[in-house]
Design a protein around this motif. Structure first.
Motif, PDB file in Angstrom:
ATOM      1  N   LEU A  75      -8.636  -0.359 -20.665  1.00  0.00           N
ATOM      2  CA  LEU A  75      -8.835   0.961 -20.033  1.00  0.00           C
ATOM      3  C   LEU A  75      -9.352   0.788 -18.614  1.00  0.00           C
ATOM      4  O   LEU A  75      -8.945   1.497 -17.687  1.00  0.00           O
ATOM      5  CB  LEU A  75      -9.819   1.809 -20.849  1.00  0.00           C
ATOM      6  CG  LEU A  75      -9.301   2.389 -22.174  1.00  0.00           C
ATOM      7  CD1 LEU A  75     -10.418   3.082 -22.927  1.00  0.00           C
ATOM      8  CD2 LEU A  75      -8.149   3.355 -21.928  1.00  0.00           C
ATOM      9  N   THR A  76     -10.273  -0.179 -18.428  1.00  0.00           N
ATOM     10  CA  THR A  76     -10.817  -0.437 -17.097  1.00  0.00           C
ATOM     11  C   THR A  76      -9.735  -0.977 -16.166  1.00  0.00           C
ATOM     12  O   THR A  76      -9.674  -0.618 -14.988  1.00  0.00           O
ATOM     13  CB  THR A  76     -11.994  -1.422 -17.195  1.00  0.00           C
ATOM     14  OG1 THR A  76     -12.896  -0.961 -18.192  1.00  0.00           O
ATOM     15  CG2 THR A  76     -12.723  -1.554 -15.883  1.00  0.00           C
ATOM     16  N   LEU A  79      -7.859   1.740 -14.756  1.00  0.00           N
ATOM     17  CA  LEU A  79      -8.566   2.383 -13.643  1.00  0.00           C
ATOM     18  C   LEU A  79      -8.354   1.604 -12.352  1.00  0.00           C
ATOM     19  O   LEU A  79      -8.005   2.190 -11.310  1.00  0.00           O
ATOM     20  CB  LEU A  79     -10.071   2.475 -13.952  1.00  0.00           C
ATOM     21  CG  LEU A  79     -10.965   2.890 -12.775  1.00  0.00           C
ATOM     22  CD1 LEU A  79     -10.754   4.358 -12.426  1.00  0.00           C
ATOM     23  CD2 LEU A  79     -12.433   2.626 -13.062  1.00  0.00           C
ATOM     24  N   ALA A  82      -4.924   2.188 -11.032  1.00  0.00           N
ATOM     25  CA  ALA A  82      -4.780   3.515 -10.419  1.00  0.00           C
ATOM     26  C   ALA A  82      -5.418   3.536  -9.032  1.00  0.00           C
ATOM     27  O   ALA A  82      -4.867   4.110  -8.087  1.00  0.00           O
ATOM     28  CB  ALA A  82      -5.409   4.580 -11.317  1.00  0.00           C
ATOM     29  N   LEU A  83      -6.592   2.873  -8.907  1.00  0.00           N
ATOM     30  CA  LEU A  83      -7.261   2.828  -7.597  1.00  0.00           C
ATOM     31  C   LEU A  83      -6.448   1.979  -6.619  1.00  0.00           C
ATOM     32  O   LEU A  83      -6.425   2.251  -5.416  1.00  0.00           O
ATOM     33  CB  LEU A  83      -8.682   2.267  -7.761  1.00  0.00           C
ATOM     34  CG  LEU A  83      -9.643   3.192  -8.529  1.00  0.00           C
ATOM     35  CD1 LEU A  83     -10.973   2.498  -8.779  1.00  0.00           C
ATOM     36  CD2 LEU A  83      -9.859   4.497  -7.769  1.00  0.00           C
ATOM     37  N   VAL A  85      -3.100   1.774  -6.606  1.00  0.00           N
ATOM     38  CA  VAL A  85      -2.006   2.635  -6.149  1.00  0.00           C
ATOM     39  C   VAL A  85      -2.528   3.621  -5.101  1.00  0.00           C
ATOM     40  O   VAL A  85      -1.867   3.878  -4.090  1.00  0.00           O
ATOM     41  CB  VAL A  85      -1.372   3.391  -7.346  1.00  0.00           C
ATOM     42  CG1 VAL A  85      -0.364   4.426  -6.865  1.00  0.00           C
ATOM     43  CG2 VAL A  85      -0.697   2.412  -8.294  1.00  0.00           C
ATOM     44  N   HIS A  86      -3.736   4.124  -5.335  1.00  0.00           N
ATOM     45  CA  HIS A  86      -4.333   5.046  -4.364  1.00  0.00           C
ATOM     46  C   HIS A  86      -4.553   4.347  -3.021  1.00  0.00           C
ATOM     47  O   HIS A  86      -4.249   4.909  -1.952  1.00  0.00           O
ATOM     48  CB  HIS A  86      -5.662   5.594  -4.900  1.00  0.00           C
ATOM     49  CG  HIS A  86      -6.287   6.602  -3.995  1.00  0.00           C
ATOM     50  ND1 HIS A  86      -7.290   6.281  -3.112  1.00  0.00           N
ATOM     51  CD2 HIS A  86      -6.016   7.922  -3.794  1.00  0.00           C
ATOM     52  CE1 HIS A  86      -7.621   7.362  -2.425  1.00  0.00           C
ATOM     53  NE2 HIS A  86      -6.867   8.357  -2.826  1.00  0.00           N
ATOM     54  N   LYS A  89      -1.330   4.021  -1.223  1.00  0.00           N
ATOM     55  CA  LYS A  89      -0.916   5.298  -0.639  1.00  0.00           C
ATOM     56  C   LYS A  89      -1.650   5.555   0.680  1.00  0.00           C
ATOM     57  O   LYS A  89      -1.107   6.150   1.605  1.00  0.00           O
ATOM     58  CB  LYS A  89      -1.217   6.412  -1.642  1.00  0.00           C
ATOM     59  CG  LYS A  89      -0.729   7.770  -1.221  1.00  0.00           C
ATOM     60  CD  LYS A  89      -1.274   8.826  -2.159  1.00  0.00           C
ATOM     61  CE  LYS A  89      -1.458  10.119  -1.411  1.00  0.00           C
ATOM     62  NZ  LYS A  89      -2.492  10.947  -2.007  1.00  0.00           N
ATOM     63  N   ASP A 188       3.640   1.428  -7.086  1.00  0.00           N
ATOM     64  CA  ASP A 188       3.667   2.617  -7.934  1.00  0.00           C
ATOM     65  C   ASP A 188       4.321   2.323  -9.279  1.00  0.00           C
ATOM     66  O   ASP A 188       3.785   2.627 -10.358  1.00  0.00           O
ATOM     67  CB  ASP A 188       4.478   3.697  -7.186  1.00  0.00           C
ATOM     68  CG  ASP A 188       3.909   5.081  -7.395  1.00  0.00           C
ATOM     69  OD1 ASP A 188       2.905   5.191  -8.114  1.00  0.00           O
ATOM     70  OD2 ASP A 188       4.490   6.035  -6.854  1.00  0.00           O
ATOM     71  N   LEU A 192       2.871   2.173 -13.176  1.00  0.00           N
ATOM     72  CA  LEU A 192       3.341   2.982 -14.306  1.00  0.00           C
ATOM     73  C   LEU A 192       3.560   2.093 -15.534  1.00  0.00           C
ATOM     74  O   LEU A 192       3.197   2.447 -16.647  1.00  0.00           O
ATOM     75  CB  LEU A 192       4.642   3.707 -13.923  1.00  0.00           C
ATOM     76  CG  LEU A 192       4.462   4.874 -12.951  1.00  0.00           C
ATOM     77  CD1 LEU A 192       5.815   5.414 -12.511  1.00  0.00           C
ATOM     78  CD2 LEU A 192       3.647   5.984 -13.591  1.00  0.00           C
ATOM     79  N   HIS A 195       0.165   1.134 -17.026  1.00  0.00           N
ATOM     80  CA  HIS A 195      -0.453   2.233 -17.764  1.00  0.00           C
ATOM     81  C   HIS A 195       0.210   2.411 -19.127  1.00  0.00           C
ATOM     82  O   HIS A 195      -0.447   2.717 -20.120  1.00  0.00           O
ATOM     83  CB  HIS A 195      -0.359   3.542 -16.971  1.00  0.00           C
ATOM     84  CG  HIS A 195      -1.168   3.532 -15.713  1.00  0.00           C
ATOM     85  ND1 HIS A 195      -2.494   3.149 -15.685  1.00  0.00           N
ATOM     86  CD2 HIS A 195      -0.852   3.833 -14.436  1.00  0.00           C
ATOM     87  CE1 HIS A 195      -2.943   3.224 -14.446  1.00  0.00           C
ATOM     88  NE2 HIS A 195      -1.967   3.626 -13.668  1.00  0.00           N
ATOM     89  N   LEU A 196       1.536   2.198 -19.187  1.00  0.00           N
ATOM     90  CA  LEU A 196       2.219   2.362 -20.473  1.00  0.00           C
ATOM     91  C   LEU A 196       1.760   1.294 -21.465  1.00  0.00           C
ATOM     92  O   LEU A 196       1.531   1.573 -22.649  1.00  0.00           O
ATOM     93  CB  LEU A 196       3.741   2.289 -20.323  1.00  0.00           C
ATOM     94  CG  LEU A 196       4.401   2.550 -21.672  1.00  0.00           C
ATOM     95  CD1 LEU A 196       4.637   4.020 -21.898  1.00  0.00           C
ATOM     96  CD2 LEU A 196       5.651   1.755 -21.898  1.00  0.00           C
ATOM     97  N   ASP A 198      -1.064  -0.019 -21.530  1.00  0.00           N
ATOM     98  CA  ASP A 198      -2.394   0.466 -21.914  1.00  0.00           C
ATOM     99  C   ASP A 198      -2.274   1.522 -23.017  1.00  0.00           C
ATOM    100  O   ASP A 198      -2.970   1.468 -24.038  1.00  0.00           O
ATOM    101  CB  ASP A 198      -3.065   1.041 -20.656  1.00  0.00           C
ATOM    102  CG  ASP A 198      -4.492   1.496 -20.914  1.00  0.00           C
ATOM    103  OD1 ASP A 198      -5.141   0.892 -21.778  1.00  0.00           O
ATOM    104  OD2 ASP A 198      -4.947   2.426 -20.237  1.00  0.00           O
TER     105      ASP A 198
END
Lengths: 214, 92
Positions: A75-76, A79, A82-83, A85-86, A89, A188, A192, A195-196, A198
């Motif tokens: 889960l971490t 995170l 996701a950060l 990818v941010h 961006k 990106d 994805l 995450h899947l 995960d």
């Protein structure tokens, strides 16, 4: 802007169309992955409905502490991805490389904990066809649970390994200025996929480890 | 499918904390004897966790409807596969 335009492949009108096509492609791929794991979950459902006691007994023999820690690790890592990818961006190259490296470390950590867990399973004679020994009733049905346990976790582990390799490649590309705020589709798309992997673990965890703890 | 709609870092952290809290909840609930409700509870929490990851981390909340449809088809396919197979197995 010129470099972003140069990155558009000839079959696309513009960068946005290219990005949309990549997103569509990865989502269709992820849907097939879901169906691939779906077959395993269906096999699990049938076997569990037929042998509920054996599945409860088998599940109690799994290592919930290590699996619980592993769930938190994964889960971490989601995170940090996701950060990452941010950061991509935002065009923040150093932050992107940092988050991706952290994600790789957490992914490797997951596999390392999983390896320790497999070793403990082996020492407890829980590996079917290798050294399986279970004294109680329904020995063969409990063994069936462990066939599923090892198959599902191993297939998921392979997905984690593939994810780690992809993220490592993306991190190397990022450190060589391959991405910018206007072009980071590979980051990106890799995110994805991660995450899947995960999400699949989020289903595997209760189905294998939490059948009957009370 | 514009990238502007992606969530802010703060949202990701909140989602992560929620996911960890749900993990503790699902593990904790497994130790309370509730019979078949245990499994329903575990799976409900898992589906909630998966939905959080898909909506926020995977940007489905702001994604093109086509992507949401594809994501839904994947999970609908699994449901169909499991439910119809169980109908067969359980009515023999």
């Amino acid at each position: 802007m010129a470099s972003a335009l140069a990155a558009v492949a000839p079959q696309f009108d513009d960068a946005e169309q290219q990005r949309s096509a990549s997103n569509l492609g990865i989502w269709i791929f992820l849907a097939t992955e879901v169906l691939f794991f779906g077959v395993l979950f269906a096999a699990y459902a049938i076997t569990r409905v037929r042998f509920p006691e054996a599945f409860a007994a088998g599940s109690r023999l799994t290592n919930i502490t290590l699996a619980g820690i592993n769930t938190a690790v994964l889960l971490t890592s989601s995170l940090t991805m996701a950060l990452g990818v941010h950061a991509a961006k935002q065009g923040a190259r150093r932050a992107l490389v940092g988050w991706l490296c952290l994600t790789v470390v957490l992914g490797v950590g997951f596999l390392a904990i999983k390896a320790v867990e497999y070793r403990l399973d082996y020492l407890e004679h829980l590996v079917p066809s290798v050294n399986f020994a279970y004294p109680g009733p329904q020995t063969e049905q409990v063994e069936l649970f462990f066939y599923l346990y090892f198959f599902v976790t191993a297939v998921h582990g392979v997905h984690v390994l593939i994810g780690i390799c992809c993220i490592a490649v993306i991190a190397a590309m990022a450190s060589r200025h391959a991405f910018s705020a206007s072009y980071f589709t590979p980051v990106d798309v890799t995110g994805l996929y991660w995450h899947l992997v995960d999400i699949i673990w989020l289903f595997v965890f209760p189905l294998l480890y939490l059948v009957s703890r009370s | 499918m514009t990238t502007d709609a992606y969530a802010a870092p703060r949202t990701y952290v909140i989602v992560w904390l929620t996911l960890l809290a749900l993990l503790l909840l699902t593990v904790g609930s497994a130790y309370v004897q509730l019979g078949w409700i245990n499994t329903v509870l575990n799976l409900t929490i898992t589906v909630t966790q998966a939905a959080l990851v898909m909506l926020f981390s995977m940007h489905l909340r702001s994604a093109h409807p086509l992507l949401r449809v594809i994501a839904a088809i994947g999970f609908f396919g699994i449901m169909l596969l499991i439910v119809l197979t169980l109908f067969d197995v359980m009515t023999r």
